[in-house]
Design an enzyme around this catalytic site. Structure first.
Site, PDB file in Angstrom:
ATOM      1  N   HIS A  78       5.419  -1.178   1.170  1.00  0.00           N
ATOM      2  CA  HIS A  78       5.566  -2.529   1.407  1.00  0.00           C
ATOM      3  C   HIS A  78       6.540  -2.795   0.167  1.00  0.00           C
ATOM      4  O   HIS A  78       7.051  -4.078   0.508  1.00  0.00           O
ATOM      5  CB  HIS A  78       4.257  -3.289   1.032  1.00  0.00           C
ATOM      6  CG  HIS A  78       3.752  -3.104  -0.370  1.00  0.00           C
ATOM      7  ND1 HIS A  78       2.653  -2.390  -0.816  1.00  0.00           N
ATOM      8  CD2 HIS A  78       4.132  -3.957  -1.770  1.00  0.00           C
ATOM      9  CE1 HIS A  78       2.452  -2.754  -2.089  1.00  0.00           C
ATOM     10  NE2 HIS A  78       3.103  -3.583  -2.490  1.00  0.00           N
ATOM     11  N   ASP A 122       0.641   3.433   3.025  1.00  0.00           N
ATOM     12  CA  ASP A 122       1.722   2.656   2.268  1.00  0.00           C
ATOM     13  C   ASP A 122       2.313   3.405   1.285  1.00  0.00           C
ATOM     14  O   ASP A 122       2.180   3.447   0.162  1.00  0.00           O
ATOM     15  CB  ASP A 122       0.755   1.619   1.392  1.00  0.00           C
ATOM     16  CG  ASP A 122       1.662   0.496   0.624  1.00  0.00           C
ATOM     17  OD1 ASP A 122       2.883   0.459   1.111  1.00  0.00           O
ATOM     18  OD2 ASP A 122       1.034  -0.446  -0.206  1.00  0.00           O
ATOM     19  N   SER A 215       3.422  -2.252  -8.079  1.00  0.00           N
ATOM     20  CA  SER A 215       3.523  -1.575  -6.790  1.00  0.00           C
ATOM     21  C   SER A 215       4.240  -0.494  -6.594  1.00  0.00           C
ATOM     22  O   SER A 215       5.656  -0.322  -7.083  1.00  0.00           O
ATOM     23  CB  SER A 215       3.907  -2.669  -5.481  1.00  0.00           C
ATOM     24  OG  SER A 215       2.839  -3.421  -5.138  1.00  0.00           O
TER      25      SER A 215
END
Length: 266
Positions: A78, A122, A215
């Site tokens: 992402h 992810d 992230s």
């Protein structure tokens, strides 16, 4: 009880400065600022495998990543999704004061083709120019194929990233780390519902957690010094809610990493 989760990339007006906001407000019901909450400042060279990633495209956003070889960085899908290019900050303790930087285009991204249709995928790779290793810039090892069925339940690990240290704080750029204990997927599923094997969770007591802007960053075993998680999500109730934080489980992607980068341990 299932709790809505929020991905952890943060959009920024520029990589070096600016007010942070969530990358995709649709998946972030809370106003989550970028931080590892209730962590501690990292000493220089503590996590030389950690890189900052400043992505361009749609306003730009900030993520973390892990050096896994002289020419490859591992991060979250992402983070790479929708980006035109990325500036990689190597050997930084202060976020934008890196030892050096490289910029590469989206043609150097290898995003897991199963994301986002299948949970637990992810993960993405970034091919980089060759970098030499030293005390401030170094790789982190992946688990070996012999460890691919180890869930690491109850093992202690460290997550690192950039941001403030508590809710409402100014956002210092000093690298923050947090010591976190891995929990079983059955325990984590009590919060999020049934989880695929490709997700790994940690407990977040006393509001100690990853959060927006972390992230793609590393989760590394304290004792074994292996990269076992890629920072992926937290509860939509907030980073300090006490709900588990989620990572992409690296051991489920060893084949994919090897096939796309050539990096493997046997």
């Amino acid at each position: 009880m299932k709790v809505f989760v929020a991905i952890l990339a943060l959009a920024v007006a520029s990589v070096s400065a600016g007010t942070l906001r969530t990358k995709d407000d649709a998946v972030a019901p809370k106003d989550i600022q970028g931080r590892i909450t209730n962590g501690y400042p990292a000493s220089e060279g503590k996590a030389p495998y950690t890189v900052g990633l400043g992505f361009s495209g749609n306003g730009g956003w900030w993520c973390g990543g892990s050096i896994i070889s002289n020419t490859w960085v591992l991060t979250a899908a992402h983070c790479t999704n929708g980006a035109n290019s990325v500036t990689i900050y190597y050997g930084a303790t202060w976020r934008t004061q890196a030892q050096f930087t490289h910029q590469v285009g989206s043609g150097n991204f290898r995003q897991n083709p199963n994301w986002p249709n299948t949970n637990g995928n992810d993960i993405a790779l970034i091919q980089t120019p060759h970098v030499d290793f030293w005390s401030m810039v170094d790789r982190v090892e992946l688990p070996s194929f012999n460890d691919r069925y180890n869930n690491y339940d109850n093992w202690w690990a460290v997550a690192c990233g950039w941001g403030g240290t508590y809710d409402g704080s100014p956002l210092p750029d000093w690298l923050q780390c947090a010591d976190l204990q891995i929990i079983s997927n059955s325990q984590c599923s009590q919060t999020y519902g049934s989880l695929p094997d490709g997700i790994l969770c940690v407990s977040t007591p006393n509001g100690k957690s990853t959060c927006g802007g972390d992230s793609g960053g590393p989760l590394v075993l304290q004792d074994d010094k292996k990269l076992v998680g890629v920072t992926s999500f937290v509860s939509g109730n907030g980073c300090q809610s006490g709900a588990p934080a989620g990572f992409t489980r690296v051991t489920t992607h060893l084949d994919w990493i090897r096939d796309n980068s050539g990096v493997a341990y046997y």
